[in-house]
Design a protein around this motif. Sequence first.
Motif: not given
Length: 289
Positions: A225-247
């Motif tokens: 969902n993070q990649s879709i929301l940010n318009g990224w073509q790849g996938i990356f670790p959850i940023k600090d503070g996103d979705k409960g701060g998961r790493s």
Amino acid sequence: MGGDMKGAFQTSREIFENPIWQDIPKFRIFFYIVGNAVYAEEGAVVAGMHLKRGQFLRAYRNLMKDLEYIENRSVKRYSLSVISRKVEQLVKEERLKIEDTELGTLFTVVNYAQYQGFDHYKKKTWDSVGTDLERDENRDGTELEQGWNNNNKDNKDKKVKKENKKDNTAFEDYTSNPVLLESLNSFYEYRKKSKKPMTDAAIKLLLNKLNDLASDDETKVDILNQSILNGWQGIFPIKDGDKGGRSSGISKHERDSKPGYGGSDRKITSLDKTSNVREFSDEELARLI
């Protein structure tokens, strides 16, 4: 055999626009008869029998051999029933006349001159033959054309289903979690709408990388969902503070139960550096997956 008649014969390119072109057995039978019919104005003597221009003498059983074809490296023949049925259709369409003789069937090509004269090389050459059939086709559509269209529709439907199956099979094999499955499909559709569709190899890389980044389905969903929301073509670790701060790959349960995650005693670890992941250009992202 009719092939003993040497020389050439003419036919109009308009044949490609005629319904007979789509009925392979019927076309081959008619084309073979037209091509082997007597061309000379004065006719010809065949097997002791005088044939007029546009006539061809041949037994149905010999036609079976004449019309042999190769399919899957083996020789195939039309059955007598197929040849008989197609000839009957050609007679009904007023393309042929037939007459039984002791030497075989005498085929007469209706309006033979129209197929052989340059003056007649117009669309009406083929349209003027089989007028009754043409009227039926205009009113109801021929069984052949309806079958052809139905086959095309079925083939398209099957192709779409096959493509959809191909798209989803890897995801369905990967997880049975409906939420994660929906996120994977959403990411796939997002890439397709972005005109950067994923190949089978890219899907495999995506799933492998998803396993590297997270160990639980909930985090995997957040990553997609993070990649879709940010318009990224790849996938990356959850940023600090996103979705409960998961790493990267650390579930909420693991964070809450381990020292250094959550609460006032939270310590800075190397995992927190994921918040500083730089954003890549679309070109760089496309190369990652």
